[in-house]
Motif scaffolding. Structure first.
Motif, PDB file in Angstrom:
ATOM      1  N   GLY A  45      -3.877   7.530  -2.190  1.00 48.06           N
ATOM      2  CA  GLY A  45      -4.500   8.711  -1.588  1.00 48.06           C
ATOM      3  C   GLY A  45      -3.684   9.972  -1.786  1.00 48.06           C
ATOM      4  O   GLY A  45      -4.205  11.001  -2.257  1.00 48.06           O
ATOM      5  N   TRP A  46      -2.408   9.925  -1.444  1.00 45.27           N
ATOM      6  CA  TRP A  46      -1.565  11.115  -1.543  1.00 45.27           C
ATOM      7  C   TRP A  46      -1.448  11.594  -2.986  1.00 45.27           C
ATOM      8  O   TRP A  46      -1.593  12.776  -3.283  1.00 45.27           O
ATOM      9  CB  TRP A  46      -0.175  10.854  -0.967  1.00 45.27           C
ATOM     10  N   THR A  47      -1.190  10.676  -3.894  1.00 46.75           N
ATOM     11  CA  THR A  47      -1.008  11.068  -5.288  1.00 46.75           C
ATOM     12  C   THR A  47      -2.313  11.593  -5.880  1.00 46.75           C
ATOM     13  O   THR A  47      -2.305  12.558  -6.656  1.00 46.75           O
ATOM     14  CB  THR A  47      -0.448   9.896  -6.118  1.00 46.75           C
ATOM     15  N   GLY A  48      -3.428  10.991  -5.511  1.00 48.11           N
ATOM     16  CA  GLY A  48      -4.716  11.486  -5.987  1.00 48.11           C
ATOM     17  C   GLY A  48      -4.976  12.908  -5.533  1.00 48.11           C
ATOM     18  O   GLY A  48      -5.390  13.770  -6.327  1.00 48.11           O
ATOM     19  N   ILE A  49      -4.715  13.181  -4.270  1.00 45.76           N
ATOM     20  CA  ILE A  49      -4.908  14.531  -3.735  1.00 45.76           C
ATOM     21  C   ILE A  49      -3.928  15.513  -4.384  1.00 45.76           C
ATOM     22  O   ILE A  49      -4.306  16.627  -4.768  1.00 45.76           O
ATOM     23  CB  ILE A  49      -4.758  14.536  -2.197  1.00 45.76           C
ATOM     24  N   ALA A  50      -2.685  15.097  -4.536  1.00 45.54           N
ATOM     25  CA  ALA A  50      -1.676  15.971  -5.149  1.00 45.54           C
ATOM     26  C   ALA A  50      -2.042  16.311  -6.596  1.00 45.54           C
ATOM     27  O   ALA A  50      -1.906  17.470  -7.017  1.00 45.54           O
ATOM     28  CB  ALA A  50      -0.302  15.301  -5.102  1.00 45.54           C
ATOM     29  N   LEU A  51      -2.526  15.328  -7.341  1.00 34.04           N
ATOM     30  CA  LEU A  51      -2.931  15.596  -8.724  1.00 34.04           C
ATOM     31  C   LEU A  51      -4.138  16.535  -8.779  1.00 34.04           C
ATOM     32  O   LEU A  51      -4.217  17.399  -9.649  1.00 34.04           O
ATOM     33  CB  LEU A  51      -3.221  14.294  -9.468  1.00 34.04           C
ATOM     34  N   LEU A  52      -5.051  16.382  -7.856  1.00 39.79           N
ATOM     35  CA  LEU A  52      -6.208  17.278  -7.800  1.00 39.79           C
ATOM     36  C   LEU A  52      -5.763  18.716  -7.512  1.00 39.79           C
ATOM     37  O   LEU A  52      -6.217  19.661  -8.165  1.00 39.79           O
ATOM     38  CB  LEU A  52      -7.200  16.793  -6.745  1.00 39.79           C
TER      39      LEU A  52
END
Length: 131
Positions: free
Chosen positions: A80-87
């Motif tokens: 979740g965190w990495t997905g949001i950060a990449l977005l």
């Protein structure tokens, strides 16, 4: 004792090593003029970028440690965190091509972290499906 899938072990250690190295290099680059120029080009204020950077590294390290201990929340937190950060980076980064390796690595990690064998490990199932 349940056996940890090799993919989970490899991913967790890659996260630990790369996050540790990123922590060192990021801390040493704080006063680097070239890094500051790049950071200033983002619409996100530089101090907030540092908060996001260090928080992200702490989350990656924490997630990796607890993935090795079969904590499902750690797997979900990383995804979740990495997905949001990449977005956020895709929307704000002035150097989008530099994100490609990280996006590809994230996609591979998510693929292996969501495989049936890994899911069984994280959900404490006694029977692991053949992977």
């Amino acid at each position: 004792m349940k056996k940890r899938p090799t993919s989970v072990t490899v991913i967790a250690w890659i996260l630990l090593v790369t996050s540790g190295l990123s922590l060192l290099t990021s801390t040493m680059a704080i006063n680097n003029p070239m890094a500051q120029v790049l950071m200033a080009k983002s619409p996100i204020p530089v101090p907030l970028q540092y908060v996001m950077l260090y928080l992200g590294l702490a989350i990656s390290i924490l997630s990796a440690i607890f993935m090795l201990r079969a904590a499902n929340w750690a797997r979900l937190l990383y995804i979740g965190w990495t997905g949001i950060a990449l977005l956020v980076l895709l929307l704000t980064s002035p150097v989008k091509p530099m994100l490609i390796p990280g996006i590809l690595m994230y996609a591979v990690f998510v693929f292996f972290l969501l495989r049936p064998k890994a899911t069984a490990y994280f959900t404490h199932s006694a029977n692991f499906p053949n992977d």
